[in-house]
Scaffold this motif. Structure first.
Motif, PDB file in Angstrom:
ATOM      1  N   LEU A   1       0.791  -1.232   0.000  1.00 49.14           N
ATOM      2  CA  LEU A   1       0.000   0.000   0.000  1.00 49.14           C
ATOM      3  C   LEU A   1       0.823   1.281   0.000  1.00 49.14           C
ATOM      4  N   GLY A   2       2.150   1.153   0.164  1.00 49.92           N
ATOM      5  CA  GLY A   2       2.981   2.344   0.266  1.00 49.92           C
ATOM      6  C   GLY A   2       3.099   2.781   1.720  1.00 49.92           C
ATOM      7  N   PRO A   3       4.009   3.727   2.009  1.00 50.58           N
ATOM      8  CA  PRO A   3       4.316   4.081   3.399  1.00 50.58           C
ATOM      9  C   PRO A   3       3.130   4.664   4.184  1.00 50.58           C
ATOM     10  N   GLU A   4       2.434   5.615   3.619  1.00 49.52           N
ATOM     11  CA  GLU A   4       1.377   6.294   4.370  1.00 49.52           C
ATOM     12  C   GLU A   4       0.169   5.383   4.610  1.00 49.52           C
ATOM     13  N   LEU A   5      -0.363   4.825   3.548  1.00 46.26           N
ATOM     14  CA  LEU A   5      -1.526   3.949   3.682  1.00 46.26           C
ATOM     15  C   LEU A   5      -1.139   2.642   4.388  1.00 46.26           C
ATOM     16  N   GLY A   6       0.096   2.174   4.172  1.00 48.75           N
ATOM     17  CA  GLY A   6       0.571   0.969   4.850  1.00 48.75           C
ATOM     18  C   GLY A   6       0.607   1.140   6.358  1.00 48.75           C
ATOM     19  N   LYS A   7       1.071   2.310   6.836  1.00 57.55           N
ATOM     20  CA  LYS A   7       1.095   2.577   8.274  1.00 57.55           C
ATOM     21  C   LYS A   7      -0.320   2.607   8.815  1.00 57.55           C
ATOM     22  N   TRP A   8      -1.224   3.286   8.124  1.00 50.25           N
ATOM     23  CA  TRP A   8      -2.615   3.326   8.559  1.00 50.25           C
ATOM     24  C   TRP A   8      -3.189   1.909   8.642  1.00 50.25           C
ATOM     25  N   TYR A   9      -2.950   1.100   7.616  1.00 53.16           N
ATOM     26  CA  TYR A   9      -3.483  -0.259   7.596  1.00 53.16           C
ATOM     27  C   TYR A   9      -2.934  -1.085   8.760  1.00 53.16           C
TER      28      TYR A   9
END
Length: 140
Positions: free
Chosen positions: A103-111
């Motif tokens: 998901l990439g860094p930003e969305l990955g962290k949220w997930y």
């Protein structure tokens, strides 16, 4: 027609790229259960994290083997299918690394923050015994 099989190196590079896999598991009394999954290709094994009480995990424990197919949906089409025994282990993968991979860094962290690993998280180790590969670009 040219040989369109992938070499071992091509196959490893293909599996190491960010792609969604389709995991197929024997589901007695039904057709095979086939579901999209995120995975890691590491040290010659497919690693898949999941809830240990899920239908996937229960079927994997019962069947003791599975098949995963990964494809490139843009021409020239390519796919890798791997089948073999599975081991369901009470451990966790780095949820943030896996989510960031897909998901990439930003969305990955949220997930990862929204879907933390639980005490019932397991990792499925799929050890390849049978390969099917094809790179239709080699036939052009």
């Amino acid at each position: 027609m040219a040989d369109m099989d992938m070499t071992e190196t091509e196959r490893d590079q293909f599996l190491a790229a960010v792609r969604v896999g389709i995991l197929a598991i024997d589901h007695p009394g039904h057709g095979p259960l086939a579901l999209p999954i995120w995975y890691h290709w590491q040290d010659g094994q497919v690693l898949i994290s999941m809830d240990g009480s899920s239908l996937k995990a229960r079927l994997l424990r019962a069947a003791g083997r599975a098949t995963m197919t990964v494809q490139n949906e843009a021409p020239p089409y390519q796919y890798v299918s791997v089948a073999g025994p599975v081991e369901v282990v009470a451990e966790t993968l780095d949820n943030l690394a896996l989510a960031t991979r897909y998901l990439g860094p930003e969305l990955g962290k949220w997930y990862a923050d929204t879907n933390p690993s639980t005490a019932d998280t397991v990792v499925v180790h799929l050890t390849p015994q049978k390969w099917r590969t094809c790179d239709f670009g080699k036939g052009m």
